[in-house]
Motif scaffolding. Structure first.
Motif, short mmCIF file in Angstrom:
data_model
loop_
_atom_site.label_atom_id
_atom_site.label_comp_id
_atom_site.label_asym_id
_atom_site.label_seq_id
_atom_site.Cartn_x
_atom_site.Cartn_y
_atom_site.Cartn_z
N ARG A 178 0.82 -1.21 0.00
CA ARG A 178 0.00 0.00 0.00
C ARG A 178 0.85 1.26 0.00
N ASP A 289 -10.62 3.33 5.39
CA ASP A 289 -10.11 2.92 4.07
C ASP A 289 -8.71 3.50 3.93
N ALA A 291 -6.65 3.99 1.70
CA ALA A 291 -6.36 4.21 0.29
C ALA A 291 -5.36 5.36 0.15
N LYS A 294 -6.71 9.00 0.17
CA LYS A 294 -7.15 9.48 1.49
C LYS A 294 -5.97 9.71 2.41
#
Length: 412
Positions: A178, A289, A291, A294
């Motif tokens: 990520r 989340d 992500a 964000k």
């Protein structure tokens, strides 16, 4: 990484910090860690099994309690396990139970699961305690793990400028992949490079895949990777925030280490450890989340004033997890367990799973059928060999071959 955190380091630090207390803390290790020299009050089974057995034989259930992280007790030789299990056992559930059910092979070892009993279970979060109860497991106590506390917070937005990740490169649990889209958006928006402190050993199973992803995303120049650093001031001394993208995290030693340097942490809200420690919006952030968009939006929104306020709260928070409170809690719980020990450990720390038991039963039945078939084939083969060795077989076999030749039709 064991050099930065984790169970081995915590045990070593606990035994060292407990030196001189009225209650003696001793470390029993199945194997010696080549990276760490022999420590005081530490026994290594592989080096001196006889000495460890002699020590345990002098321990009594009224004055000695064994604390075992997860299922590490299986690493010891049978004779030592026998001595350990006659004493009150406290099972420290260092790995969240939901993760163990999903990813660990320990529950497939039914002989161990059925016989391993303890007198108390220590959980690291309310979420994990709740999950234990849903599995029908009780005798639970929550405990706060320790961090080395510091007296001064040197955090400053002027010097703490780098978004940082500290931990192993592992996609499955730590979610390190990520970080790649995060780094890409940080580069696109002109933020400073992402700093990563990790290890290039087997503790980082996805390191090469991670480096490939960085190359493919075109951000190898925007990620500073430093290997095998153990000095905490180097890890956190210039960090503005620490990213913890873990998909599963039973506690998160990195959070407390970062807090001890006044560094806020951004982590997923669904990991029990971060959700237990971080007070979202006060000393860090919990994202539903995790992500890249964000995460980077949040990073851009943090003004120097906001970072300073977060830092002050984070630094104050880490004092709730001192080594002193940890040792006091361990000793208090151990005293209760020893006082009420009925002579044997009675509680299962792992659940009984019907599917696993059914599959194991079917496997054992299949193996029994295979063995029965093998036995039958062996008997038939033996009978054939005995028949071929008999006098009548030797006499009639040539006659049968002659008759077969005479009965063949001549070719046209």
């Amino acid at each position: 990484m064991s050099k930065i955190g984790g169970i081995p380091g915590r045990v070593r630090h606990t035994v060292s910090a407990a030196h001189g207390r009225p209650i003696r803390h001793v470390c029993l290790s199945a194997r010696r860690d080549p990276a760490n020299p022999a420590a005081a009050d530490t026994f290594y089974a592989e080096d001196d099994e006889a000495g460890l057995l002699a020590f345990l034989s002098a321990c009594h259930a009224t004055d000695t309690v064994v604390i075992t992280p997860n299922s590490v007790i299986r690493a010891f030789p049978p004779a030592i396990r026998e001595q350990l299990t006659r004493l009150p056992l406290i099972h420290m559930a260092s790995g969240q139970l939901s993760f163990i059910l999903q990813d660990s092979e320990v529950l497939s070892h039914l002989d161990f699961i059925d016989t391993y009993k303890v007198s108390r279970i220590l959980c690291l979060s309310d979420m994990d305690m709740s999950f234990h109860r849903q599995m029908g497991i009780h005798e639970l106590t929550k405990i706060r793990l320790p961090v080395a506390t510091r007296s001064h917070n040197a955090y400053s937005p002027d010097t703490n400028r780098f978004v940082t990740y500290v931990g192993r490169i592992d996609f499955h649990t730590k979610g390190a992949e990520r970080l790649v889209p995060v780094a890409r958006q940080m580069k696109e928006r002109g933020l400073p490079p992402l700093r990563i402190f990790t290890t290039d050993s087997l503790n980082s199973p996805d390191l090469q895949a991670f480096l490939t992803l960085l190359d493919e995303a075109g951000v190898r120049d925007w990620v500073e990777i430093t290997y095998n650093v153990t000095d905490k001031s180097t890890l956190y001394g210039e960090a503005s925030v620490v990213l913890l993208p873990s998909k599963k995290e039973s506690f998160g030693n990195v959070i407390l280490e970062a807090f001890s340097f006044g560094v806020p942490v951004i982590a997923p809200s669904y990991a029990p450890g971060p959700a237990e420690v971080i007070r979202s919006g006060e000393d860090g952030f919990l994202l539903d989340d995790f992500a890249a968009g964000k995460v980077v939006d949040l990073l851009e929104s943090l003004s120097p004033e906001r970072l300073t306020a977060l830092s002050q709260k984070a630094f104050a928070r880490h004092h709730d997890y001192s080594m002193e409170q940890y040792l006091t809690a361990l000793e208090t719980i151990a005293a209760e367990v020893a006082t009420n020990f009925p002579g044997q450990n009675r509680f299962r720390p792992f659940p009984k799973l019907k599917p696993a038991e059914v599959l194991t039963t079917r496997l054992r039945q299949a193996l029994a059928e295979i063995k029965s078939l093998e036995r039958s084939l062996y008997i038939v083969e033996r009978d054939i060999q005995n028949m071929k060795a008999s006098y009548s077989w030797r006499l009639t076999a040539p006659l049968r071959r002659i008759r077969a030749k005479l009965n063949r039709k001549p070719q046209q």
